[in-house]
Design an enzyme around this catalytic site. Structure first.
Site, PDB file in Angstrom:
ATOM      1  N   ASN A 238       3.026   6.068   4.544  1.00  0.00           N
ATOM      2  CA  ASN A 238       4.070   5.047   4.666  1.00  0.00           C
ATOM      3  C   ASN A 238       3.416   3.831   5.316  1.00  0.00           C
ATOM      4  O   ASN A 238       3.150   3.844   6.518  1.00  0.00           O
ATOM      5  CB  ASN A 238       5.217   5.599   5.526  1.00  0.00           C
ATOM      6  CG  ASN A 238       6.243   4.533   5.866  1.00  0.00           C
ATOM      7  OD1 ASN A 238       6.254   3.446   5.294  1.00  0.00           O
ATOM      8  ND2 ASN A 238       7.112   4.844   6.826  1.00  0.00           N
TER       9      ASN A 238
ATOM     10  N   LYS B   6       4.585   0.933   5.845  1.00  0.00           N
ATOM     11  CA  LYS B   6       5.524   0.075   6.590  1.00  0.00           C
ATOM     12  C   LYS B   6       5.276  -1.401   6.251  1.00  0.00           C
ATOM     13  O   LYS B   6       4.928  -1.719   5.128  1.00  0.00           O
ATOM     14  CB  LYS B   6       5.417   0.364   8.087  1.00  0.00           C
ATOM     15  CG  LYS B   6       5.520   1.860   8.409  1.00  0.00           C
ATOM     16  CD  LYS B   6       5.741   2.120   9.855  1.00  0.00           C
ATOM     17  CE  LYS B   6       5.754   3.617  10.104  1.00  0.00           C
ATOM     18  NZ  LYS B   6       6.064   3.965  11.471  1.00  0.00           N
TER      19      LYS B   6
ATOM     20  N   HIS C 154      14.389   6.814   7.083  1.00  0.00           N
ATOM     21  CA  HIS C 154      13.312   6.750   8.083  1.00  0.00           C
ATOM     22  C   HIS C 154      13.910   6.345   9.428  1.00  0.00           C
ATOM     23  O   HIS C 154      14.870   5.586   9.487  1.00  0.00           O
ATOM     24  CB  HIS C 154      12.246   5.738   7.628  1.00  0.00           C
ATOM     25  CG  HIS C 154      11.027   5.788   8.496  1.00  0.00           C
ATOM     26  ND1 HIS C 154      10.942   5.120   9.696  1.00  0.00           N
ATOM     27  CD2 HIS C 154       9.858   6.461   8.348  1.00  0.00           C
ATOM     28  CE1 HIS C 154       9.766   5.373  10.246  1.00  0.00           C
ATOM     29  NE2 HIS C 154       9.090   6.185   9.453  1.00  0.00           N
TER      30      HIS C 154
ATOM     31  N   GLU D 137      13.087   4.284  11.577  1.00  0.00           N
ATOM     32  CA  GLU D 137      13.205   2.834  11.810  1.00  0.00           C
ATOM     33  C   GLU D 137      14.422   2.274  11.082  1.00  0.00           C
ATOM     34  O   GLU D 137      15.061   1.340  11.555  1.00  0.00           O
ATOM     35  CB  GLU D 137      11.898   2.135  11.388  1.00  0.00           C
ATOM     36  CG  GLU D 137      10.785   2.411  12.389  1.00  0.00           C
ATOM     37  CD  GLU D 137       9.392   2.516  11.797  1.00  0.00           C
ATOM     38  OE1 GLU D 137       9.161   2.004  10.694  1.00  0.00           O
ATOM     39  OE2 GLU D 137       8.533   3.140  12.457  1.00  0.00           O
TER      40      GLU D 137
ATOM     41  N   GLU E  74      10.615  14.186  11.293  1.00  0.00           N
ATOM     42  CA  GLU E  74       9.842  13.247  12.098  1.00  0.00           C
ATOM     43  C   GLU E  74      10.527  13.052  13.446  1.00  0.00           C
ATOM     44  O   GLU E  74      11.465  12.241  13.553  1.00  0.00           O
ATOM     45  CB  GLU E  74       9.737  11.898  11.395  1.00  0.00           C
ATOM     46  CG  GLU E  74       9.097  11.952  10.035  1.00  0.00           C
ATOM     47  CD  GLU E  74       8.548  10.591   9.641  1.00  0.00           C
ATOM     48  OE1 GLU E  74       7.331  10.490   9.476  1.00  0.00           O
ATOM     49  OE2 GLU E  74       9.329   9.630   9.534  1.00  0.00           O
TER      50      GLU E  74
ATOM     51  N   GLY F   5       4.379   6.852  15.849  1.00  0.00           N
ATOM     52  CA  GLY F   5       3.627   5.675  16.313  1.00  0.00           C
ATOM     53  C   GLY F   5       3.310   5.705  17.794  1.00  0.00           C
ATOM     54  O   GLY F   5       2.915   4.694  18.372  1.00  0.00           O
TER      55      GLY F   5
ATOM     56  N   SER G 128       2.515  10.710  14.257  1.00  0.00           N
ATOM     57  CA  SER G 128       1.149  10.653  14.780  1.00  0.00           C
ATOM     58  C   SER G 128       0.234  11.723  14.176  1.00  0.00           C
ATOM     59  O   SER G 128      -0.604  12.307  14.876  1.00  0.00           O
ATOM     60  CB  SER G 128       1.145  10.727  16.309  1.00  0.00           C
ATOM     61  OG  SER G 128       1.876   9.636  16.847  1.00  0.00           O
TER      62      SER G 128
HETATM   63  C1  PEP Z   1       6.169   7.304  10.182  1.00  0.00           C
HETATM   64  O1  PEP Z   1       6.529   6.186  10.484  1.00  0.00           O
HETATM   65  O2  PEP Z   1       6.712   7.886   9.227  1.00  0.00           O
HETATM   66  C2  PEP Z   1       5.117   7.924  10.979  1.00  0.00           C
HETATM   67  C3  PEP Z   1       5.025   9.222  10.976  1.00  0.00           C
HETATM   68  O3  PEP Z   1       4.293   7.076  11.697  1.00  0.00           O
HETATM   69  P1  PEP Z   1       2.983   7.508  12.544  1.00  0.00           P
HETATM   70  O4  PEP Z   1       2.167   8.399  11.679  1.00  0.00           O
HETATM   71  O5  PEP Z   1       2.302   6.202  12.846  1.00  0.00           O
HETATM   72  O6  PEP Z   1       3.482   8.208  13.770  1.00  0.00           O
END
Ligand code: PEP
Length: 251
Positions: free
Chosen positions: A10, A12, A95, A97, A167, A173, A213
């Protein structure tokens, strides 16, 4: 059980169209095991350039979001019809966000899920608890509610076009990853919930990705868990070497 590992990047709001095309070219060449699928989700404006690169490849092209209705007076939105015409095959919905920064509710996400499925897109439905919810012991309560809300009205037949991404919001992040055992426990519980909502065979075949992460150094251990079927990767998908390390987690 014949689930494949879905490793999705992703991107973003990162990469210009030129940069996205270069990274897509790199992803195309990344080595993967026979049971792994590669997917990337560039920003809307990068989709045409990336679609050109991915044509005929083994990389699935995804969008990061889409509007909850097909067309009309929705300034700034992007419709499923536009995405389909560009060759998008899959869409990430719900997601964290979108939920927490842009206020998307389960009802809005559910409208998007049903619209995407009606147009033949595959959906990655994201779920996950905040730190506050985890500390209050509400992980299952929150994840189950998001599953029920996001999948409301989705029939068993359509479940073959759904993947779930668990998630935990506190791990996105932040560099903090759920331990493989903690993630596995939530994945197993969610699979059980899907068995209750649908059937044991739907639950057995649904792909449940982990996100938060994920990096080359922790991917193999996460993927080794029984109910973890891939990764939704943010930060580490922006760098070709680190995404390659995750795609080849079993190499
Ligand atoms: C995400 O935004 O779906 C995500 C898992 O980000 P990150 O891998 O940076 O934690």
């Amino acid at each position: 059980m014949s689930r494949t590992y879905l490793i999705a990047g992703n991107w973003k709001m990162n990469k210009t169209p030129r940069e996205a095309a270069a990274l897509a070219e790199a992803v195309k060449g990344m080595k993967k095991g026979p049971a792994t699928r590669k997917m990337i989700a560039p920003s809307f404006v990068c989709i045409p350039a990336v679609a050109d690169i991915l044509k005929g490849s083994d990389v699935t092209l995804a969008a990061q979001n889409m509007a909850s209705v097909e067309s009309g007076a929705h300034t700034g939105e992007t419709s499923v019809l536009m995405l389909k015409e560009l060759g998008v095959e899959s869409v990430i919905l719900g997601h964290s966000e979108r939920r927490h920064v842009y206020g998307e509710t389960d009802a809005i996400i559910n409208d998007k899920v049903k619209l995407a499925l009606a147009h033949g897109l595959e959906v990655i439905l994201c779920i996950g608890e905040t730190l506050e919810e985890r500390e209050a012991g509400r992980v299952e309560d929150v994840c189950f509610g998001q599953l029920e809300g996001g999948l409301s009205g989705v029939g068993s037949d359509d479940m073959k076009n759904i993947a779930i991404a668990y998630e935990p919001v506190w791990a996105i992040g932040t560099g903090k990853t759920a331990t493989p055992a903690d993630a596995q426990a939530v994945h197993q519980a969610c699979r059980g919930k899907i068995a209750g909502l649908y059937s044991a065979s739907v639950a057995d075949s649904v792909v449940i990705q982990y996100g938060g992460s994920v990096k080359p150094g922790n991917a193999a251990e996460l993927m080794a868990q029984n109910d973890i079927d891939g990764a939704l990767v943010g930060g580490a998908s922006l760098d070709a070497d680190s995404f390659a390390g995750i795609v080849a987690f079993d190499g």
